[in-house]
Design a protein around this motif. Structure first.
Motif, short mmCIF file in Angstrom:
data_model
loop_
_atom_site.label_atom_id
_atom_site.label_comp_id
_atom_site.label_asym_id
_atom_site.label_seq_id
_atom_site.Cartn_x
_atom_site.Cartn_y
_atom_site.Cartn_z
N MET A 97 0.86 -1.18 0.00
CA MET A 97 0.00 0.00 0.00
C MET A 97 0.90 1.23 0.00
O MET A 97 2.08 1.13 0.33
CB MET A 97 -0.88 -0.01 1.25
CG MET A 97 -0.09 0.08 2.55
SD MET A 97 -1.01 -0.38 4.00
CE MET A 97 -0.87 -2.16 3.94
N GLY A 99 2.58 4.54 1.50
CA GLY A 99 2.86 4.92 2.88
C GLY A 99 4.24 5.53 3.03
O GLY A 99 4.93 5.82 2.05
N GLU A 122 4.44 2.97 7.47
CA GLU A 122 3.28 3.64 8.07
C GLU A 122 2.29 3.95 6.96
O GLU A 122 2.64 4.56 5.95
CB GLU A 122 3.69 4.93 8.76
CG GLU A 122 2.52 5.64 9.41
CD GLU A 122 2.91 6.98 10.01
OE1 GLU A 122 2.60 7.19 11.18
OE2 GLU A 122 3.54 7.79 9.29
N ALA A 123 1.06 3.50 7.15
CA ALA A 123 0.00 3.76 6.18
C ALA A 123 -1.29 4.01 6.94
O ALA A 123 -1.64 3.23 7.84
CB ALA A 123 -0.16 2.58 5.23
N MET A 124 -1.97 5.07 6.63
CA MET A 124 -3.23 5.44 7.27
C MET A 124 -3.10 5.44 8.79
O MET A 124 -3.91 4.87 9.51
CB MET A 124 -4.36 4.53 6.80
CG MET A 124 -4.54 4.60 5.30
SD MET A 124 -5.91 3.71 4.54
CE MET A 124 -6.14 2.27 5.51
N LYS A 125 -2.02 6.06 9.29
CA LYS A 125 -1.75 6.23 10.73
C LYS A 125 -1.53 4.91 11.46
O LYS A 125 -1.66 4.85 12.67
CB LYS A 125 -2.87 7.03 11.39
CG LYS A 125 -3.01 8.42 10.82
CD LYS A 125 -4.07 9.21 11.54
CE LYS A 125 -4.22 10.56 10.91
NZ LYS A 125 -5.25 11.36 11.51
N MET A 126 -1.20 3.85 10.72
CA MET A 126 -0.91 2.57 11.34
C MET A 126 0.47 2.11 10.91
O MET A 126 0.87 2.32 9.76
CB MET A 126 -1.94 1.50 10.92
CG MET A 126 -3.32 1.75 11.47
SD MET A 126 -4.46 0.43 11.04
CE MET A 126 -3.69 -0.96 11.83
N GLU A 127 1.21 1.52 11.82
CA GLU A 127 2.53 0.98 11.51
C GLU A 127 2.39 -0.48 11.11
O GLU A 127 1.83 -1.28 11.85
CB GLU A 127 3.47 1.13 12.71
CG GLU A 127 3.82 2.56 13.01
CD GLU A 127 4.83 2.70 14.14
OE1 GLU A 127 5.33 1.68 14.65
OE2 GLU A 127 5.10 3.85 14.52
N ASN A 128 2.89 -0.81 9.93
CA ASN A 128 2.81 -2.16 9.40
C ASN A 128 4.21 -2.74 9.28
O ASN A 128 5.05 -2.20 8.55
CB ASN A 128 2.15 -2.14 8.01
CG ASN A 128 0.77 -1.54 8.06
OD1 ASN A 128 -0.16 -2.17 8.50
ND2 ASN A 128 0.65 -0.29 7.62
N LYS A 151 2.07 2.07 -3.76
CA LYS A 151 1.63 0.68 -3.79
C LYS A 151 2.33 -0.03 -4.94
O LYS A 151 2.37 0.46 -6.06
CB LYS A 151 0.12 0.60 -3.96
CG LYS A 151 -0.41 -0.81 -4.03
CD LYS A 151 -1.90 -0.80 -4.19
CE LYS A 151 -2.41 -2.22 -4.33
NZ LYS A 151 -3.85 -2.26 -4.52
#
Length: 159
Positions: A97, A99, A122-128, A151
């Motif tokens: 995605m 990020g 980090e994508a959409m305020k989440m750490e993956n 992406k």
């Protein structure tokens, strides 16, 4: 929903739920069907099934076909560079995605184990945390910490 069918590991077909719903098929008995396609009759029978891996052996008019069915998630996983199954060798990791790359845990030449953390996106305020899909040696790191990625962008390549 879309599906990708691989027949005898050589032919690939794509279909959708709506196309399947239009198929004229009648259950003769459990696992056996009478199918009418383009005004031609077919007798189809499911010989073997591995539901979890979505692999089937079917007999159509006396001919055996091995069919693997991939859904939209399987297609997406393949596009981002990760393959299902231990027999396939993954050579690249791509961004799943868009990020921001927060951390890179590996360097070129590092030997990593399967499931070892490679980087954090980090994508959409989440750490993956992206994990290594296999054991191997890092050949290339195509991005740097703090950069934005798109992406499908190449992140890491294995030897």
């Amino acid at each position: 929903m879309s599906y990708k069918l691989t027949v005898n590991q050589t032919h690939q077909l794509e279909t959708t739920d709506s196309e399947l719903n239009e198929l004229d098929a009648v259950v003769v008995q459990p696992g056996t069907f009478h199918v009418l396609l383009d005004h031609k009759p077919y007798q189809a029978k499911i010989i073997e099934s591995d539901f979890l891996n979505r692999q089937y052996a079917v007999e159509v008019n006396g001919n055996r076909y091995d069919v693997a069915i991939g859904n939209e998630l399987d297609i997406l996983i393949q596009k981002i560079g990760i393959e299902r199954g231990k027999s396939k060798k993954v050579n690249v990791v791509k961004a799943p995605m868009p990020g921001l790359l927060l951390e890179v845990f590996v360097q070129v030449g590092d030997v990593v184990e399967e499931h070892q953390p490679l980087l954090i996106l980090e994508a959409m305020k989440m750490e993956n945390s992206l994990l290594s899909p296999r054991q191997g040696t890092i050949k290339t790191i195509a991005v740097k910490q703090g950069t934005a990625v798109e992406k499908g962008q190449l992140l890491i390549e294995f030897e």
